[in-house]
Design a protein around this motif. Structure first.
Motif, PDB file in Angstrom:
ATOM      1  N   SER A 123       0.863  -1.176   0.000  1.00  0.00           N
ATOM      2  CA  SER A 123       0.000   0.000   0.000  1.00  0.00           C
ATOM      3  C   SER A 123       0.904   1.231   0.000  1.00  0.00           C
ATOM      4  N   LEU A 125       0.601   3.623   1.725  1.00  0.00           N
ATOM      5  CA  LEU A 125       0.697   4.109   3.095  1.00  0.00           C
ATOM      6  C   LEU A 125       1.617   3.248   3.938  1.00  0.00           C
ATOM      7  N   PHE A 126       2.118   2.167   3.351  1.00  0.00           N
ATOM      8  CA  PHE A 126       2.952   1.256   4.126  1.00  0.00           C
ATOM      9  C   PHE A 126       4.235   1.948   4.596  1.00  0.00           C
ATOM     10  N   GLU A 127       4.626   1.621   5.797  1.00  0.00           N
ATOM     11  CA  GLU A 127       5.803   2.255   6.384  1.00  0.00           C
ATOM     12  C   GLU A 127       7.080   1.600   5.852  1.00  0.00           C
TER      13      GLU A 127
END
Lengths: 249, 759
Positions: A123, A125-127
């Motif tokens: 994603s 938004l993945f860190e």
């Protein structure tokens, strides 16, 4: 005098009556007009609604398309982007990995491309933290001294084993090149569940270490450790030491 | 109506009575008749007369004194600033300022100015003021000295300290033997001269040393504690010896000095056994009060003055009494701090520079006009350094320190600073030292203080290796490392909330460090721990309530901007979050244009403004220290203009160019970690910024209802009002306000970000 006053009264009453009659007729008239107008407004409203419906319908379809187009375009863009990076990777594998050694610079560039490609399955938004701490003035930074594809194992592993489902998942990758020491640290969150045994695979880790042993015996340091639910791996290759060894042998 | 009434009344009363007064004066003129009054008329015109009166006022002693003080403070501050920038203690600059204003430089190059500014007959006033300043200063030093520290871990420290006194003392005596014949003033006995040289070799400047230790952040380590204790013991011992030496010098012979010494011992016993318990009782009684009552302050000042008076009368110096009075003050911390704060600023900022200038006026470097004299100066420095350095380093090694610590102790004990000047001035006043030797010794004091910093750096570099390996944890490297720099503890909490919002979900993979720096206000060192705790309390409490771990870092710093960037760059942090500094002149034209903030004046800002590097007003929102940090930091920086930032629900990110792409990263973090709703205004060139568009679209697909693109027309006051935070790049910060000038007041909290400079 009396008569005149009586006749005046009569005239007055007659006058008043006629005024009342006149006003009554006007009232009726305007009520009729009002009704007529209301009717007309209703008709117009109906017409407008149907026109509005038409426009909504005509807007709805393209909007739907636009949304889908957006998604597709986005995917296409991602695909294009990934393909572009993949092309770089392919180039590297085709032309550079034939050589026994590449420069640390090339290897790190390559690894970065690899990470970009791997991003597809994440994603946005993945860190994902990628840090590069590189001292470009190091003498060996642009010398052909690093074995190609040495960094892919650790990175691939992180993407393979990171617990992508959990909300606090992360992958951190640090490239370091300082004082002619190349180091790669990869850490990722792992699932607390037992890992599923797969039928194939499982030789990656061993062969990687064998390769390192053959190439950089005594000059490298590979550590893997599990700290709570974080997996951390660090590869450190002292290229200075390796170079002196190479010249002396 | 009421207003109008008041104005009318005002006009009537002022106008009416003015007329009345004028009338009385006119009528009264007639009374002069026959009284033989001579009208004070001269041939000069009004302007000339005004000029004359101006000069006359200047030559009047109080006018001149004020002018002198103004000059001294400005020059001392300026020099102090220069040396601060060089990473040296400010004291050196201030002492040098004194020398510059003295005959060595000002007197030599501009004799007229010097004669006008410091005429010999005016020096008496200056000297008296400076003596009062010194008395206050010594009182503060005495109070800063924590005798409890001595009692607790004294043994090692006392050995080192006494060794570090006796070795240079003996060396000093030896030196005196060689230079007595050629350089001692006439009519001075060898014993007096030799003792004085000896004592001036064995001085250690407790205050300078304490500050160096704090600036280097070693005050909490064991080494720091030992050095502080050593210096304290050194101070007391040296002052006792000095008292004896003064007694001997004044009395002329050793036997007659015994009376003085006996009296002095009696005085000390009296102070410790009688006055101290008394003061302690008073301190206990008033412990609960928040402020000191005026009566109490008067009482303590009386103790100070009487004590100084007694020692001066006995025949040892008044300074000794002041020092003694300081040490016997009630040792309740809060109490001492309150009192120290009262005196310190006046003593250090106003009076101490006067003392430096008095010393500088006496230091005539011009007297050293012969190479042989410079050779002797060199010899003095050599003896001073080797005696002190070797003595204390060897002693430290002997009691079991490792080499690095021993050498560090030796270096620190070699710092003489202004305490040496105090001793030298006493010697000069007593006539034991003549101008020549005085100048040499001042040079020695300067050199030994100056070399401390560089030698400490050298030692650190030599012994670097065994330290580094311990500290590095590879795990830490891979984390997302945030550094929060706060100045105002209350504002620090907003930074913690912001850091939390950026990394809440990936707590494991984040490390948050909060750093707080403070300028050394005076000499406080004992209460640094308390200060630290107090300042970190709100931040740590906030972190605690958010369930986050936070590392605290505290340092005393002379150059906040440089130190913060140093920590940020060396600690390899990923993001530095900080507040803007609140300036006392905030909003005033003077403050904005000249860069007057909390510092008196900032030459950097002036130069940059002149050369056009900085726009005059526009950048003034960002204070000097922050500018320094922005210029020097290699990592991304986020500056938070905090307007009570509590939640992170609505975020507005205006993008003005494709360079602003990096801001999307923060949107991503905020959406992921705390579920913000982000509105992006994209003003960048649409044709070129495919990447930005794509990034936003991608996030939108994965987190619908969390990000949207909006157009410029959409932004109005109401919209801004709904936002919790605006994130904008530093580069385009001013563009936000170009959209609408009066927004400055209305915007919510703003985070100004800079991109990563490396990649």
């Amino acid at each position: 005098m009396y008569i005149s006053s009586v006749s005046f009264l009569i005239i007055l009453i007659l006058g008043l009556v006629s005024v009342i009659i006149y006003l009554y007729i006007r009232l009726k008239d305007s009520e009729k007009k009002k009704k007529e107008f209301e009717g007309r407004i209703q008709v117009m409203r109906n017409g407008a609604d149907s026109i509005h419906l038409d426009t909504i319908e005509t807007v709805l379809n393209p909007h739907l398309f636009k949304n889908i187009l957006n998604s597709v375009q986005s995917h296409a863009y991602q695909t294009y982007f990934a393909l572009d990076k993949l092309a770089n990777i392919l180039d590297y594998i085709l032309y550079e990995s034939k050589n026994k050694f590449v420069t640390p610079k090339e290897e790190i560039e390559f690894a970065k491309d690899l990470i970009e490609v791997n991003k597809i399955k994440l994603s946005p938004l993945f860190e994902l933290t990628v840090k590069t701490k590189i001292d470009e003035t190091s003498s060996l930074y642009s010398q052909k001294i690093l074995a190609p594809l040495i960094s892919i194992d650790l990175i691939e592993n992180a993407f393979k084993h990171a617990d992508l489902q959990s909300p606090d998942a992360y992958i951190s990758i640090v490239f370091e090149f300082k004082d002619n020491v190349f180091s790669l640290i990869v850490s990722n969150k792992i699932s607390p569940k037992m890992s599923l045994k797969k039928e194939k695979g499982g030789i990656g880790a061993i062969s990687f270490e064998q390769r390192l042993n053959i190439l950089y015996k005594g000059c490298f340091d590979l550590e893997r450790l599990i700290d709570d639910d974080a997996f951390i791996a660090r590869l450190k290759i002292d290229l200075n030491e390796y170079k002196t060894k190479m010249f002396n042998s | 109506m009421k207003k109008f009434k008041n104005s009318l009344f005002y006009i009537l009363i002022i106008g009416g009575f003015s007329t009345l007064m004028y009338w009385i004066l006119c009528v009264g003129k007639h009374l002069e008749d026959g009284r033989g009054i001579i009208v004070n008329s001269s041939k000069k015109n009004a302007l000339q007369e005004f000029g004359d009166s101006l000069l006359g006022n200047l030559n009047h002693s109080i006018g001149l004194l004020l002018l002198q003080i103004i000059t001294i403070i400005i020059v001392a501050r300026a020099f102090g600033w220069v040396f601060k920038k060089m990473g040296q203690p400010m004291v050196i600059g201030e002492i040098l300022a004194g020398i510059v204003l003295g005959p060595s430089l000002l007197g030599l190059s501009f004799p007229d100015v010097s004669a006008f500014l410091f005429p010999p007959q005016s020096l008496g006033n200056l000297q008296i003021l400076s003596q009062i300043g010194l008395i206050l200063f010594m009182f503060v030093i005495g109070m800063e000295l924590n005798l409890k520290v001595l009692r607790n871990k004294a043994h090692e420290a006392v050995v080192i300290s006494h060794a570090s006194i006796i070795v240079p003392f003996a060396a000093g005596l030896g030196l005196a033997y060689f230079i007595y014949a050629s350089h001692a003033p006439e009519h001075v006995e060898f014993a007096s001269f030799a003792l004085f040289i000896g004592i001036s070799m064995s001085i250690t400047a407790f205050p300078v040393l304490a500050r160096i230790i704090q600036e280097r952040g070693i005050h909490k380590t064991k080494l720091g504690a030992i050095v502080i204790t050593c210096a304290a013991a050194d101070d007391i011992t040296a002052w006792c010896i000095l008292a004896v030496v003064i007694a001997i010098v004044k009395a002329g012979s050793f036997v007659s000095s015994l009376y003085t010494i006996a009296l002095a011992v009696g005085y000390v016993i009296f102070m410790i056994k009688l006055v101290r318990p008394f003061l302690k009782r008073i301190g206990e009684l008033s412990q609960t009060e928040k402020h000191l009552s005026k009566t109490l302050v008067a009482l303590f000042f009386l103790v100070l003055l009487i004590s100084s008076f007694i020692t001066e009368t006995i025949g040892i110096h008044a300074l000794f009494g002041a020092f003694m009075a300081g040490t016997i003050m009630p040792d309740n911390m809060r109490f001492r701090n309150l009192f120290v704060e009262k005196i310190e600023d006046i003593a250090l900022v106003l009076f101490l520079p006067l003392f430096f200038v008095i010393s500088g006026l006496r230091t005539e470097i011009g007297l050293l006009n012969d190479p042989s004299l410079w050779r002797i100066t060199g010899l003095i420095i050599l003896v001073a350094v080797s005696g002190k350095f070797i003595g204390s380093a060897l002693a430290a090694k002997f009691v079991g320190q490792n080499w690095k610590d021993s050498l560090t102790i030796g270096t620190l004990m070699n710092t003489r600073g202004l305490m040496e000047l105090v001793v030298l001035n006493i010697g000069y006043d007593l006539g034991v030292l003549n101008a020549e030797i005085f100048a040499m010794m001042v040079i020695m004091a300067l050199v030994t203080t100056f070399m401390t910093g560089p030698i400490l750096n050298l030692i650190n570099r030599l012994f670097k290796k065994d330290e580094e390996a311990v500290n590095e944890k590879m795990y830490d490297l891979a984390r997302y490392k945030l550094l929060l720099f706060f100045r105002n503890p209350k504002k620090g909490t907003a930074l913690v909330r912001l850091a939390n919002a950026l990394s809440k979900k990936v707590d494991d993979n984040t490390s948050i460090t909060a750093i707080h720096l403070t300028v050394p206000t005076g000499l406080h060192h004992i209460d640094a721990d308390i200060y630290e705790k107090e300042n970190f309390a709100p931040v740590i409490a906030e972190a605690h309530s958010l369930n986050r771990k936070i590392i605290s870092l505290f340092k005393i710093s002379n150059d906040i901007g440089a130190d913060v960037t140093d920590v940020a760059n060396r600690g390899e942090y990923d993001l530095l979050l900080m507040n803007l500094e609140e300036s006392i002149f905030d909003g005033s034209v003077l403050g904005r244009v000249l860069g007057f903030t909390t510092q008196i004046i900032n030459p950097e800002k002036l130069i940059n403004t002149m050369t056009g590097k900085e726009k005059l007003i526009e950048n003034s929102l960002i204070d000097n220290n922050t500018r320094v940090i922005l210029a020097k930091a290699k990592i991304p920086v986020g500056i938070l203009i905090d307007k009570d930032l509590q939640k992170f629900e609505n975020i507005f990110i205006p993008l003005f160019s494709e360079n602003d792409e990096f801001l999307i990263f923060y949107a991503q973090k905020l959406i992921h970690n705390i579920g913000s709703q982000v509105s992006v205004l994209d003003q960048a060139d649409k044709a070129k910024n495919q990447i930005i568009k794509e990034k936003i679209r991608l996030i939108e697909h994965n987190a619908p209802n969390h990000i949207r693109s909006i157009s410029k027309e959409y932004i109005n006051e109401e919209f801004l009002h709904q936002q919790d935070l605006i994130i904008i790049s530093l580069e385009n910060f001013d563009k936000l306000f170009q959209l609408q000038k009066d927004w400055l007041e209305k915007v919510p909290s703003v985070l100004i970000c800079t991109p990563d400079k490396i990649s």
